[in-house]
Enzyme design. Structure first.
Site, PDB file in Angstrom:
ATOM      1  N   GLU A 112      -7.059 -12.455   6.509  1.00  0.00           N
ATOM      2  CA  GLU A 112      -6.092 -11.796   7.294  1.00  0.00           C
ATOM      3  C   GLU A 112      -6.671 -12.190   8.882  1.00  0.00           C
ATOM      4  O   GLU A 112      -6.355 -12.771   9.504  1.00  0.00           O
ATOM      5  CB  GLU A 112      -5.762 -10.274   6.915  1.00  0.00           C
ATOM      6  CG  GLU A 112      -4.689  -9.740   7.939  1.00  0.00           C
ATOM      7  CD  GLU A 112      -4.571  -8.161   7.706  1.00  0.00           C
ATOM      8  OE1 GLU A 112      -3.687  -7.804   8.140  1.00  0.00           O
ATOM      9  OE2 GLU A 112      -5.412  -7.809   6.969  1.00  0.00           O
ATOM     10  N   HIS A 170      -8.195  -8.489  -0.260  1.00  0.00           N
ATOM     11  CA  HIS A 170      -7.697  -8.894   1.109  1.00  0.00           C
ATOM     12  C   HIS A 170      -8.713  -9.877   1.610  1.00  0.00           C
ATOM     13  O   HIS A 170      -9.960  -9.662   1.683  1.00  0.00           O
ATOM     14  CB  HIS A 170      -7.414  -7.771   2.022  1.00  0.00           C
ATOM     15  CG  HIS A 170      -6.234  -6.819   1.588  1.00  0.00           C
ATOM     16  ND1 HIS A 170      -5.945  -6.507   0.390  1.00  0.00           N
ATOM     17  CD2 HIS A 170      -5.200  -6.397   2.525  1.00  0.00           C
ATOM     18  CE1 HIS A 170      -4.976  -5.590   0.476  1.00  0.00           C
ATOM     19  NE2 HIS A 170      -4.546  -5.692   1.916  1.00  0.00           N
ATOM     20  N   HIS A 225       0.873  -1.172  -0.117  1.00  0.00           N
ATOM     21  CA  HIS A 225       0.140  -0.027  -0.003  1.00  0.00           C
ATOM     22  C   HIS A 225       0.772   1.334  -0.039  1.00  0.00           C
ATOM     23  O   HIS A 225       1.899   1.461   0.848  1.00  0.00           O
ATOM     24  CB  HIS A 225      -1.146   0.058   1.232  1.00  0.00           C
ATOM     25  CG  HIS A 225      -1.678  -1.295   1.397  1.00  0.00           C
ATOM     26  ND1 HIS A 225      -3.100  -1.205   0.684  1.00  0.00           N
ATOM     27  CD2 HIS A 225      -1.324  -2.411   1.879  1.00  0.00           C
ATOM     28  CE1 HIS A 225      -3.446  -2.533   1.099  1.00  0.00           C
ATOM     29  NE2 HIS A 225      -2.430  -3.312   1.645  1.00  0.00           N
ATOM     30  N   ASP A 266       3.269  -5.058   2.556  1.00  0.00           N
ATOM     31  CA  ASP A 266       2.100  -4.636   3.068  1.00  0.00           C
ATOM     32  C   ASP A 266       2.333  -3.050   3.238  1.00  0.00           C
ATOM     33  O   ASP A 266       1.965  -2.305   2.377  1.00  0.00           O
ATOM     34  CB  ASP A 266       1.708  -5.320   4.239  1.00  0.00           C
ATOM     35  CG  ASP A 266       0.418  -5.275   4.389  1.00  0.00           C
ATOM     36  OD1 ASP A 266      -0.556  -4.640   3.656  1.00  0.00           O
ATOM     37  OD2 ASP A 266      -0.268  -5.856   5.414  1.00  0.00           O
ATOM     38  N   ASP A 267       2.679  -2.617   4.512  1.00  0.00           N
ATOM     39  CA  ASP A 267       2.882  -1.083   4.587  1.00  0.00           C
ATOM     40  C   ASP A 267       4.071  -1.060   5.947  1.00  0.00           C
ATOM     41  O   ASP A 267       4.229  -1.135   6.826  1.00  0.00           O
ATOM     42  CB  ASP A 267       1.680  -0.973   5.665  1.00  0.00           C
ATOM     43  CG  ASP A 267       0.323  -1.129   5.008  1.00  0.00           C
ATOM     44  OD1 ASP A 267      -0.341   0.141   4.441  1.00  0.00           O
ATOM     45  OD2 ASP A 267      -0.354  -1.963   5.270  1.00  0.00           O
TER      46      ASP A 267
END
Length: 335
Positions: free
Chosen positions: A200, A197, A19, A278-279
Site C-alpha cells: 500500500e 497488508h 476493519h 477498508d475503513d
C-alpha cells in the site's frame, strides 16, 4: 438497459478487506462515548466529522485509535459490528471477512473475550437474520513487537473456532512482514489462514516477503506490486487474490486521482483484484460507493464489473457450495 451503477448495487458482493474499527461513523462514536462517559477531543458530532479529513495514513491512524478508546464493553463491539452489517446488507453484500485489532483494545484494559464476543455475536445474528455469512480475521499491529503478537495469539487460543485467519495491519513503512515470520508460522500450525497488508505505502519488496517468507493466502492492497513484472507473474502463478480498496487509496493519497486507479490494469494483467472499503466511515464510502467511484472515474466496463464481483466471490474463504450459489446469482443478473 440497466446502468452499470444499478448493476453494481444489485449484484451479490463480498467484502474481504474491512476493519471493523474503521466503520465507526461519527454519530455512533459520539453516542457510545457519551454512554461510556469517555471524553473525546471534540465537543460536537460536527467537530468530530471535521476531524475525518486527513492527508496520510498516520493522521488517519491517530484518529482511528482515538475512536477505539470509546469501545469498552461487549455491547459496544456488538453495536459497532451490527451497524456495519446492517449497512452492507442493504447494499447486497452477502459475505464479509472482517479484521479486528485486539492489541488496540488490550492495551486499554479491554479483555480479548469482551471484544470477540461482541463482534462474533453480531456476525452470528446477521447470519440468522439475513443469511449473511462471514469470516473473522484477527490482525496483528505491525508497529508493535512480534512478542506482543505472540501474546495476542495466546489469548486467542480459547476462541480459535471463532477465528478463521490472522492478518497484519497498521503503519506499513518500516515494519516489513518478515518481522512477524514466527508468529505467522505459529498461526498456520493452529490451522489459521494468513493474509497481510503489503504494497500500500510499503515497497514491492514487502509483497515479496508476504508471499515468499510468510506464505500468505491473500494480499491486502498490493498496489505497488505493479512496479515489478516478476512479482506480478509470481502473484498470478500462486493464484493470489488482491483485496483492493479504491476510496481508501484516494483518501490516503496512494493514488492522486481515481481516474488513475490501477484496478483496470490489474484486471488487464489477469490479477485477481477485488473491491473493498477498508475503513468506510473514514474513507468516504462503503461497497456501493467504491464501485460507483470506479464506474464514474475509471470507466470500467460491464465485463470488468462482472470480473471484480466474481473475483470477490472466488477469492473469499466461504464454502464452495456458497460460492457456487452466489456465482449463479451473479451470472443470472449479468445475463
Amino acid at each position: 438497459m440497466e446502468t452499470l451503477i444499478e448493476l453494481s448495487q444489485k449484484m451479490p458482493k463480498t467484502e474481504l478487506h474491512l476493519h471493523i474499527e474503521g466503520t465507526f461513523e461519527p454519530e455512533q462514536m459520539f453516542a457510545i462515548a457519551q454512554r461510556n462517559k469517555v471524553s473525546l477531543k471534540y465537543n460536537t458530532v460536527e467537530e468530530l466529522k471535521a476531524a475525518y479529513q486527513f492527508t496520510n495514513l498516520q493522521d488517519f491512524l491517530d484518529l482511528y485509535y482515538q475512536g477505539m478508546s470509546v469501545l469498552l464493553h461487549e455491547v459496544d463491539f456488538y453495536d459497532l459490528t451490527m451497524a456495519y452489517l446492517k449497512k452492507v446488507h442493504s447494499e447486497n453484500v452477502v459475505h464479509v471477512e472482517i479484521f479486528f485489532d485486539p492489541q488496540g483494545h488490550l492495551s486499554r484494559g479491554v479483555s480479548f473475550e469482551t471484544q470477540i464476543k461482541g463482534i462474533y455475536n453480531a456476525l452470528k445474528d446477521a447470519e440468522t437474520q439475513w443469511g449473511m455469512t462471514s469470516k473473522l480475521i484477527m490482525s496483528f499491529l505491525r508497529h508493535l513487537s512480534e512478542e506482543s503478537a505472540f501474546e495476542t495469539l495466546e489469548l486467542a487460543k480459547p476462541y480459535l473456532n471463532w477465528i478463521d485467519a490472522v492478518g497484519l495491519d497498521s503503519s506499513e513503512v518500516g515494519h516489513p512482514p518478515e518481522k512477524f515470520l514466527n508468529v505467522f508460522e505459529a498461526s498456520k500450525k493452529l490451522g489459521l489462514k494468513v493474509t497481510a497488508h503489503a504494497g500500500e505505502e510499503g515497497p514491492p519488496d514487502y509483497v515479496w516477503q508476504a508471499i515468499e517468507q510468510i506464505g500468505v493466502d491473500r494480499i491486502d492492497h498490493g498496489n505497488r506490486a505493479l512496479e515489478d513484472d516478476k512479482l506480478i507473474n509470481e502473484i498470478k502463478q500462486r493464484n493470489l487474490t488482491l483485496t483492493v480498496c479504491p476510496l481508501s487509496n484516494l483518501k490516503l493519497c496512494v493514488v492522486d486521482d481515481m481516474k488513475d486507479h490501477p484496478i483496470k490494469r490489474m484486471l488487464a494483467l489477469n490479477l485477481h483484484a477485488t473491491v473493498n472499503s477498508d475503513d468506510p466511515a473514514y474513507f468516504g464510502g462503503y461497497m456501493n460507493d467504491n464501485y460507483q467511484s470506479l464506474i464514474k472515474n475509471t470507466k470500467i466496463t460491464k465485463e470488468e464489473l462482472f470480473q471484480l464481483a466474481k473475483n470477490g466471490i472466488l477469492g473469499s474463504w466461504m464454502a464452495d457450495q456458497q460460492k457456487e450459489h452466489h456465482l449463479k446469482e451473479l451470472n443470472t443478473l449479468f445475463a
